[in-house]
Motif scaffolding. Structure first.
Motif, PDB file in Angstrom:
ATOM      1  N   GLU A   1       0.854  -1.189   0.000  1.00  0.00           N
ATOM      2  CA  GLU A   1       0.000   0.000   0.000  1.00  0.00           C
ATOM      3  C   GLU A   1       0.890   1.239   0.000  1.00  0.00           C
TER       4      GLU A   1
ATOM      5  N   TYR B   1       1.131   5.383   0.551  1.00  0.00           N
ATOM      6  CA  TYR B   1       0.507   6.537   1.206  1.00  0.00           C
ATOM      7  C   TYR B   1       1.133   7.800   0.630  1.00  0.00           C
ATOM      8  N   GLU B   2       0.323   8.553  -0.100  1.00  0.00           N
ATOM      9  CA  GLU B   2       0.789   9.730  -0.834  1.00  0.00           C
ATOM     10  C   GLU B   2       0.090  10.988  -0.326  1.00  0.00           C
TER      11      GLU B   2
ATOM     12  N   ASN C   1      -2.637  14.670  -4.216  1.00  0.00           N
ATOM     13  CA  ASN C   1      -3.854  14.061  -4.765  1.00  0.00           C
ATOM     14  C   ASN C   1      -3.612  13.361  -6.095  1.00  0.00           C
TER      15      ASN C   1
ATOM     16  N   THR D   1      -2.173  -0.644  -9.323  1.00  0.00           N
ATOM     17  CA  THR D   1      -3.510  -1.008  -8.830  1.00  0.00           C
ATOM     18  C   THR D   1      -4.073  -2.206  -9.592  1.00  0.00           C
TER      19      THR D   1
ATOM     20  N   VAL E   1      -2.708  -0.879  -3.515  1.00  0.00           N
ATOM     21  CA  VAL E   1      -3.631   0.169  -3.071  1.00  0.00           C
ATOM     22  C   VAL E   1      -2.859   1.463  -2.855  1.00  0.00           C
ATOM     23  N   ILE E   2      -3.397   2.577  -3.381  1.00  0.00           N
ATOM     24  CA  ILE E   2      -2.798   3.896  -3.161  1.00  0.00           C
ATOM     25  C   ILE E   2      -3.777   4.752  -2.371  1.00  0.00           C
ATOM     26  N   HIS E   3      -3.293   5.334  -1.284  1.00  0.00           N
ATOM     27  CA  HIS E   3      -4.082   6.260  -0.478  1.00  0.00           C
ATOM     28  C   HIS E   3      -3.575   7.673  -0.771  1.00  0.00           C
ATOM     29  N   TYR E   4      -4.388   8.478  -1.440  1.00  0.00           N
ATOM     30  CA  TYR E   4      -4.020   9.861  -1.718  1.00  0.00           C
ATOM     31  C   TYR E   4      -4.487  10.760  -0.577  1.00  0.00           C
TER      32      TYR E   4
ATOM     33  N   ALA F   1      -2.858  11.414   2.007  1.00  0.00           N
ATOM     34  CA  ALA F   1      -2.455  10.752   3.246  1.00  0.00           C
ATOM     35  C   ALA F   1      -1.081  11.276   3.661  1.00  0.00           C
TER      36      ALA F   1
ATOM     37  N   ILE G   1      -0.194   2.942  11.198  1.00  0.00           N
ATOM     38  CA  ILE G   1      -0.404   1.929  10.174  1.00  0.00           C
ATOM     39  C   ILE G   1       0.731   0.916  10.310  1.00  0.00           C
TER      40      ILE G   1
END
Length: 501
Positions: free
Chosen positions: A29, A31-32, A35, A237, A242-245, A247, A269
């Motif tokens: 995963e 965390y970026e 956006n 993806t 999974v990418i969390h923008y 974050a 996390i």
């Protein structure tokens, strides 16, 4: 049980590592904070104009394509490329202005260098031959491998390879040995600025940059360089990542020299391993709190290291089209030496050198019909070196210098009046938006003592489960090299997983 890996940042190094790890069976995963993916490979869209924020030139296209092939994909389905021909135009400021068109057609090149006399023509061919030999050694033995411990380089075989690189000369001085003509020297050596180091003190090995362009071409990705980041994120993806923008990672959590995970917006996390794609100096000062994990990279040491130049970039929407210019254009200062000194000693630049990128020349859709997208970049001092403040007066000073220089180019006499949209990035913007330490766009300077085994490595020396990638880590800056950094990072993590230390 599937190992869980979290990646801090969706820059190109982080995406490169994440794709490889996800493909290898890890649960990854990202965390970026921003956006969109890409880090400095960002994008601006405004009033029908599209601009890449950072990188614009595709070199070594096979490196970009390999990561898609790794996953069994056709790169043309993700990052369709066209070769830019001519590669670029070079303008030397002066009266009169001297202009050169550079492509990688050997017949055209020989006509240009033979026009400078037989010594320059022979020197040019000797340069290509010499640099190609050194490039093969560098790529095989240095760029593609990590240096975990001193014996990885301090052994008879590697020392022999290092001597073949002839790194003790500067890029500028080495080029002069091949070709006495200063225009040719500067045309081929100034490009070290685009990995953040002056050709006056950057190792001569970096003269491989123009050689790579001449032998393999310069390419353009449809939609601009940000397409590469978007499509790498898409591939990740598709593989199940999974990418969390949006974050914001505040801390890499460690205990007793073992990584535990990351803290994101106040939430812990957990992870088995952490890959940090944040700029290494920033990460060591701001994200890593345990002194033992920092090791020799204390805050004081981070501050004392040498940093690349920064960039001041103007993004202009311009009325009209300009057939006399290429997609890539370089304007070289008439006082080249003074220009370089000012960039790296922090004094005011009297007459700058400028890179003008016009993506709409290759892809008209990057601007509204009958208009052009201009990206004007000025290499400039990073914030720790600059002897001036970044304020409206400084921006106006350099904006006027850039416009004065560009207005002397064919067809740009009325550039000032034709600008209908403007955005910009200053060194402070690069620091704030992308956490580029001191606004140094290319990270740590690739000086001899900050390269190879002297550069921060992928595997943290004092923390189990923590890894780094990006332009401030080995092997260095430049998009294909940062992608290689991500590859090394992923391989190091998997090597530890297999227990083959």
């Amino acid at each position: 049980m599937t190992k869980r890996v979290v990646v801090v940042g969706a820059g190109i190094g982080g995406l490169s590592a994440a794709i490889r790890l996800q493909h290898a069976g890890y649960a990854v995963e990202i965390y970026e904070r921003l956006n969109m993916p890409g880090g400095k490979m960002h994008q601006i869209r405004e009033k029908g104009f599209t601009f890449d924020v950072g990188p614009t030139i595709v070199m070594m296209p096979s490196v970009y394509q390999d990561i898609f092939r790794l996953a069994g994909k056709d790169p043309d389905d993700y990052i369709p490329m066209t070769r830019v021909d001519p590669m670029y135009q070079v303008f030397f400021q002066g009266d009169p202005m001297r202009e050169y068109t550079v492509d990688n057609d050997l017949v055209h090149l020989m006509k240009m260098v033979e026009g400078k006399g037989p010594r320059n023509a022979k020197g040019f061919l000797d340069y290509l031959s010499s640099m190609y030999t050194r490039y093969q050694v560098a790529f095989q033995h240095f760029i593609t491998r990590p240096f975990r411990k001193p014996s990885d380089i301090y052994n008879p075989f590697m020392l022999r390879q290092a001597l073949k690189l002839k790194t003790f000369d500067s890029a500028d001085h080495m080029m002069a040995k091949f070709m006495p003509d200063e225009d040719l020297q500067h045309m081929l050596s100034f490009q070290t600025l685009y990995i953040g180091v002056s050709p006056k003190n950057g190792p001569s090995l970096y003269n491989i940059i123009p050689m790579i362009e001449l032998l393999y071409g310069v390419w353009y990705v449809k939609g601009g360089m940000h397409t590469v980041a978007e499509q790498m994120a898409r591939l990740f993806t598709e593989l199940g990542g999974v990418i969390h923008y949006g974050a914001d990672v505040q801390r890499i959590v460690t205990k007793d020299s073992r990584v535990l995970g990351i803290q994101v917006d106040g939430e812990m996390i957990e992870a088995d391993d952490v890959v940090c794609n944040a700029d290494f100096p920033y990460a060591m000062k701001e994200l890593v709190n345990e002194a033992k994990v920092r090791g020799r990279y204390t805050p004081e040491r981070i501050d004392s290291m040498k940093y690349s130049c920064s960039c001041l970039v103007f993004y202009w929407g311009v009325t009209g089209t300009y057939e006399s210019l290429s997609t890539h254009n370089f304007v070289i200062s008439s006082d080249y030496d003074a220009n370089l000194r000012s960039i790296f000693d922090g004094s005011e630049i009297k007459q700058p050198s400028i890179y003008l990128h016009i993506p709409s020349q290759t892809e008209p859709d990057m601007a509204p019909e009958g208009q052009s997208a201009f990206y004007a970049l000025l290499p400039i001092s990073e914030l720790g070196t600059a002897q001036y403040e970044w304020n409206e007066q400084t921006v106006k000073l350099y904006r006027d210098k850039v416009l004065d220089a560009l207005s002397a180019l064919p067809g740009l006499e009325h550039l000032r009046e034709n600008i209908i949209m403007e955005r910009m990035f200053t060194p402070e913007d690069f620091e704030r938006e992308f956490h580029a330490y001191r606004g140094a766009t290319f990270g740590l300077q690739p000086t001899l003592r900050q390269s190879n085994h002297w550069r921060p490595q992928a595997k943290a020396k004092h923390c189990q489960g923590l890894y780094f990638t990006g332009s401030s880590t080995h092997p260095g800056a430049g998009v294909p090299i940062v992608m290689q950094s991500g590859k090394i990072c992923a391989e190091e993590l998997m090597r530890d997983e297999e227990g083959t230390l």
